[in-house]
Design a protein around this motif. Sequence first.
Motif, PDB file in Angstrom:
ATOM      1  N   ASP A 224       0.849  -1.207   0.000  1.00 53.73           N
ATOM      2  CA  ASP A 224       0.000   0.000   0.000  1.00 53.73           C
ATOM      3  C   ASP A 224       0.874   1.242   0.000  1.00 53.73           C
ATOM      4  OD1 ASP A 224      -2.257  -1.596   0.138  1.00 53.73           O
ATOM      5  OD2 ASP A 224      -2.223  -1.645   2.356  1.00 53.73           O
ATOM      6  N   ILE A 225       0.373   2.286  -0.697  1.00 52.91           N
ATOM      7  CA  ILE A 225       1.045   3.594  -0.714  1.00 52.91           C
ATOM      8  C   ILE A 225       0.069   4.653  -0.251  1.00 52.91           C
ATOM      9  CG2 ILE A 225       2.656   2.876  -2.535  1.00 52.91           C
ATOM     10  CD1 ILE A 225       0.882   4.318  -4.557  1.00 52.91           C
ATOM     11  N   LEU A 226       0.531   5.900  -0.268  1.00 53.41           N
ATOM     12  CA  LEU A 226      -0.311   6.997   0.192  1.00 53.41           C
ATOM     13  C   LEU A 226      -1.566   7.131  -0.655  1.00 53.41           C
ATOM     14  CD1 LEU A 226       2.447   9.689   0.911  1.00 53.41           C
ATOM     15  CD2 LEU A 226       1.258   8.226   2.563  1.00 53.41           C
ATOM     16  N   ARG A 227      -2.565   7.820  -0.052  1.00 54.06           N
ATOM     17  CA  ARG A 227      -3.858   8.071  -0.702  1.00 54.06           C
ATOM     18  C   ARG A 227      -4.584   6.771  -1.056  1.00 54.06           C
ATOM     19  NH1 ARG A 227      -2.349  12.901  -5.054  1.00 54.06           N
ATOM     20  NH2 ARG A 227      -1.310  14.304  -3.556  1.00 54.06           N
ATOM     21  N   LYS A 228      -4.342   5.760  -0.204  1.00 49.64           N
ATOM     22  CA  LYS A 228      -5.025   4.470  -0.339  1.00 49.64           C
ATOM     23  C   LYS A 228      -4.741   3.783  -1.691  1.00 49.64           C
ATOM     24  CE  LYS A 228      -8.797   5.742   2.756  1.00 49.64           C
ATOM     25  NZ  LYS A 228     -10.275   5.837   2.934  1.00 49.64           N
ATOM     26  N   GLY A 229      -3.551   4.011  -2.197  1.00 51.25           N
ATOM     27  CA  GLY A 229      -3.175   3.373  -3.441  1.00 51.25           C
ATOM     28  C   GLY A 229      -2.415   2.077  -3.188  1.00 51.25           C
ATOM     29  N   THR A 230      -2.185   1.360  -4.254  1.00 54.79           N
ATOM     30  CA  THR A 230      -1.438   0.095  -4.183  1.00 54.79           C
ATOM     31  C   THR A 230      -0.433   0.012  -5.323  1.00 54.79           C
ATOM     32  OG1 THR A 230      -3.071  -1.099  -5.515  1.00 54.79           O
ATOM     33  CG2 THR A 230      -3.355  -1.166  -3.120  1.00 54.79           C
ATOM     34  N   VAL A 231       0.656  -0.683  -5.035  1.00 60.26           N
ATOM     35  CA  VAL A 231       1.673  -0.956  -6.054  1.00 60.26           C
ATOM     36  C   VAL A 231       1.847  -2.482  -6.105  1.00 60.26           C
ATOM     37  CG1 VAL A 231       4.065  -0.665  -6.776  1.00 60.26           C
ATOM     38  CG2 VAL A 231       2.840   1.212  -5.658  1.00 60.26           C
ATOM     39  N   THR A 232       1.729  -3.044  -7.316  1.00 57.65           N
ATOM     40  CA  THR A 232       1.818  -4.506  -7.502  1.00 57.65           C
ATOM     41  C   THR A 232       2.834  -4.805  -8.590  1.00 57.65           C
ATOM     42  OG1 THR A 232      -0.527  -4.732  -6.926  1.00 57.65           O
ATOM     43  CG2 THR A 232       0.553  -6.613  -8.014  1.00 57.65           C
ATOM     44  N   ILE A 233       3.670  -5.796  -8.314  1.00 60.85           N
ATOM     45  CA  ILE A 233       4.604  -6.310  -9.330  1.00 60.85           C
ATOM     46  C   ILE A 233       4.270  -7.774  -9.566  1.00 60.85           C
ATOM     47  CG2 ILE A 233       6.985  -6.940  -9.794  1.00 60.85           C
ATOM     48  CD1 ILE A 233       7.918  -4.434  -8.629  1.00 60.85           C
ATOM     49  N   GLU A 234       4.115  -8.144 -10.842  1.00 61.26           N
ATOM     50  CA  GLU A 234       3.783  -9.509 -11.234  1.00 61.26           C
ATOM     51  C   GLU A 234       4.849 -10.040 -12.193  1.00 61.26           C
ATOM     52  OE1 GLU A 234      -1.095  -9.097 -11.241  1.00 61.26           O
ATOM     53  OE2 GLU A 234       0.031  -9.045 -13.123  1.00 61.26           O
ATOM     54  N   GLN A 235       5.037 -11.342 -12.117  1.00 63.36           N
ATOM     55  CA  GLN A 235       5.908 -11.987 -13.103  1.00 63.36           C
ATOM     56  C   GLN A 235       5.370 -13.384 -13.378  1.00 63.36           C
ATOM     57  OE1 GLN A 235       9.890 -12.394 -11.457  1.00 63.36           O
ATOM     58  NE2 GLN A 235       9.508 -14.564 -11.035  1.00 63.36           N
ATOM     59  N   PRO A 236       5.650 -13.963 -14.552  1.00 63.47           N
ATOM     60  CA  PRO A 236       5.169 -15.325 -14.844  1.00 63.47           C
ATOM     61  C   PRO A 236       5.765 -16.331 -13.863  1.00 63.47           C
ATOM     62  CG  PRO A 236       5.928 -14.235 -16.842  1.00 63.47           C
ATOM     63  CD  PRO A 236       6.356 -13.365 -15.709  1.00 63.47           C
ATOM     64  N   ALA A 237       4.946 -17.291 -13.470  1.00 61.38           N
ATOM     65  CA  ALA A 237       5.419 -18.330 -12.540  1.00 61.38           C
ATOM     66  C   ALA A 237       6.241 -19.401 -13.230  1.00 61.38           C
ATOM     67  CB  ALA A 237       4.232 -18.969 -11.827  1.00 61.38           C
ATOM     68  N   GLY A 238       6.267 -19.426 -14.575  1.00 58.34           N
ATOM     69  CA  GLY A 238       6.967 -20.486 -15.306  1.00 58.34           C
ATOM     70  C   GLY A 238       8.437 -20.613 -14.967  1.00 58.34           C
ATOM     71  N   PRO A 239       9.233 -19.531 -15.028  1.00 51.86           N
ATOM     72  CA  PRO A 239      10.656 -19.670 -14.685  1.00 51.86           C
ATOM     73  C   PRO A 239      10.889 -20.203 -13.276  1.00 51.86           C
ATOM     74  CG  PRO A 239      10.274 -17.608 -15.825  1.00 51.86           C
ATOM     75  CD  PRO A 239       8.923 -18.182 -15.517  1.00 51.86           C
ATOM     76  N   THR A 240      10.051 -19.768 -12.345  1.00 53.14           N
ATOM     77  CA  THR A 240      10.194 -20.265 -10.971  1.00 53.14           C
ATOM     78  C   THR A 240       9.863 -21.744 -10.891  1.00 53.14           C
ATOM     79  OG1 THR A 240       9.618 -18.080 -10.089  1.00 53.14           O
ATOM     80  CG2 THR A 240       9.435 -19.956  -8.588  1.00 53.14           C
ATOM     81  N   ARG A 241       8.808 -22.155 -11.585  1.00 47.63           N
ATOM     82  CA  ARG A 241       8.447 -23.573 -11.599  1.00 47.63           C
ATOM     83  C   ARG A 241       9.566 -24.404 -12.252  1.00 47.63           C
ATOM     84  NH1 ARG A 241       5.424 -21.837  -8.313  1.00 47.63           N
ATOM     85  NH2 ARG A 241       3.209 -21.368  -8.641  1.00 47.63           N
ATOM     86  N   GLN A 242      10.186 -23.822 -13.274  1.00 51.33           N
ATOM     87  CA  GLN A 242      11.293 -24.538 -13.928  1.00 51.33           C
ATOM     88  C   GLN A 242      12.464 -24.722 -12.973  1.00 51.33           C
ATOM     89  OE1 GLN A 242      12.643 -22.652 -17.498  1.00 51.33           O
ATOM     90  NE2 GLN A 242      14.030 -24.343 -18.054  1.00 51.33           N
ATOM     91  N   ARG A 243      12.801 -23.683 -12.223  1.00 51.78           N
ATOM     92  CA  ARG A 243      13.869 -23.815 -11.238  1.00 51.78           C
ATOM     93  C   ARG A 243      13.492 -24.826 -10.154  1.00 51.78           C
ATOM     94  NH1 ARG A 243      14.308 -18.175 -11.960  1.00 51.78           N
ATOM     95  NH2 ARG A 243      13.126 -17.758 -10.056  1.00 51.78           N
ATOM     96  N   GLN A 244      12.217 -24.814  -9.762  1.00 49.77           N
ATOM     97  CA  GLN A 244      11.771 -25.804  -8.776  1.00 49.77           C
ATOM     98  C   GLN A 244      11.929 -27.227  -9.319  1.00 49.77           C
ATOM     99  OE1 GLN A 244       7.780 -24.283  -7.994  1.00 49.77           O
ATOM    100  NE2 GLN A 244       8.405 -23.707  -5.925  1.00 49.77           N
ATOM    101  N   THR A 245      11.594 -27.400 -10.609  1.00 48.25           N
ATOM    102  CA  THR A 245      11.766 -28.725 -11.219  1.00 48.25           C
ATOM    103  C   THR A 245      13.229 -29.140 -11.228  1.00 48.25           C
ATOM    104  OG1 THR A 245       9.830 -28.325 -12.623  1.00 48.25           O
ATOM    105  CG2 THR A 245      11.348 -30.082 -13.299  1.00 48.25           C
ATOM    106  N   GLN A 246      14.114 -28.190 -11.540  1.00 50.93           N
ATOM    107  CA  GLN A 246      15.535 -28.496 -11.542  1.00 50.93           C
ATOM    108  C   GLN A 246      16.026 -28.877 -10.147  1.00 50.93           C
ATOM    109  OE1 GLN A 246      17.197 -24.932 -13.187  1.00 50.93           O
ATOM    110  NE2 GLN A 246      16.752 -25.492 -15.321  1.00 50.93           N
ATOM    111  N   VAL A 247      15.558 -28.126  -9.155  1.00 47.34           N
ATOM    112  CA  VAL A 247      15.957 -28.440  -7.772  1.00 47.34           C
ATOM    113  C   VAL A 247      15.417 -29.806  -7.363  1.00 47.34           C
ATOM    114  CG1 VAL A 247      15.664 -27.766  -5.373  1.00 47.34           C
ATOM    115  CG2 VAL A 247      16.201 -26.036  -7.087  1.00 47.34           C
ATOM    116  N   ALA A 248      14.149 -30.095  -7.745  1.00 41.76           N
ATOM    117  CA  ALA A 248      13.577 -31.399  -7.414  1.00 41.76           C
ATOM    118  C   ALA A 248      14.362 -32.519  -8.085  1.00 41.76           C
ATOM    119  CB  ALA A 248      12.112 -31.448  -7.850  1.00 41.76           C
TER     120      ALA A 248
END
Length: 425
Positions: A102-126
């Motif tokens: 949350d930021i001032l004046r009741k605003g919001t800041v959101t950052i999104e990214q695709p979950a695919g690269p993270t899932r790929q790293r999880q697969t590699q770790v698994a």
Amino acid sequence: MRRRILLAILLAVAVTTLALGVPLGWTALRLVETLTREELRIQVQQIGLQLDDDLANNRPLDISDVQSAIPANRRLIVTLPGEPTQMYGPDPGHDVLAEQIDILRKGTVTIEQPAGPTRQRQTQVAGLVVLTIVVTIAIATGVAIVTARRLAQPLGHVANRAGKLGAGDFRPDPRRYGVAELDRVAEALDTSAGALAELVQRERDLVGDVSHQLRSRLTALQLRLEALQHTSDRENAVDAAAALEQAERLGDVLDELLEAAREARATDAEPLDLAAALPEIVNEWRDPLRAKGRALRVRVHGRPVAKATTARLREAIGVLLDNALRHGAGPVSVSVRATEATVSIEVSDGGNGVPDELVAHIFDRGVSGVGSTGVGLALARALVESDGGRLKLSVPRPPTFTIFLPVPRVDEVRGVRWPAERSPR
């Protein structure tokens, strides 16, 4: 035994690996996602602080100043009540990882990214975790096989040693295994073997002495009764003849009892083709003799069949060949001859032979003229006698030992039938 030990070790390894590997894999998967979210959280907090500074100074909201801090695969979303939503970056799709503040004046800041690269790293770790588990199990399997073999072989040898002891092989075995418990068992078996050998030898000596004394007294009694048969008193002559008949029957009973005792000792003996068995028995001694420049000659006349136990005969001949190797000289000869009732096996060499003072005691336990333990020949005689045979020193110089073995009856040889009787008895 080896299979049980191997399965027990592998089961323990599998349970331990699964108990540690599953939590490790789950933790690794969660750690990859946690690190990604932590990176998003730090980035969104930095952007939020800069936007809060603009709003606090009443500057218009403009995300162009923070666009350079956003990676190409992420999208920034800024919302303020009453103002249009501002976005920067490509659409990450439906499966996303997002962090919002949350930021001032009741605003919001959101950052999104695709979950695919993270899932790929999880697969590699698994995969890495699974590979680690597989390698661990493979290494554990190798260790288990080596350990199972190291334990199973001594256990099998101890079992064979106990079986030989039960079969009448009382020779001590110097082999040890490097495992304290098994070494104690082997020592206990050697101690038991020595005690049993002495007990059996004393029993056989006692039976021999008693039978000899009985036979001597019985012979003297028969001679006396034969003399009384020729007395002039007819009544005394008849009584002497009756007593002589009873004495002869007693002699027959004594012979039958001794024969039954010999048969009882030889219950494990079977018809043995010496022409096939003897070369195999003595072959293990060729190399040790050859290493000393000596030859081993084996002569078998015909196809003799004796009643014996292969294991006992192997040990008895082994004692004689070992003596010839250690204390003899020249070539060693093993020859076999057969008669209708007996098969003889002679073992001789070109050594100095047995001193005269030891000839009568060469088979006594503890007697030796060369500083050895004096156990081997006593045990060899016990083994041969266990099969209903005899072992004797035929010639002191050059030393020749002879094993006499009984010939099996026709009904004891497989594939041989009694001839049909042509007339009643």
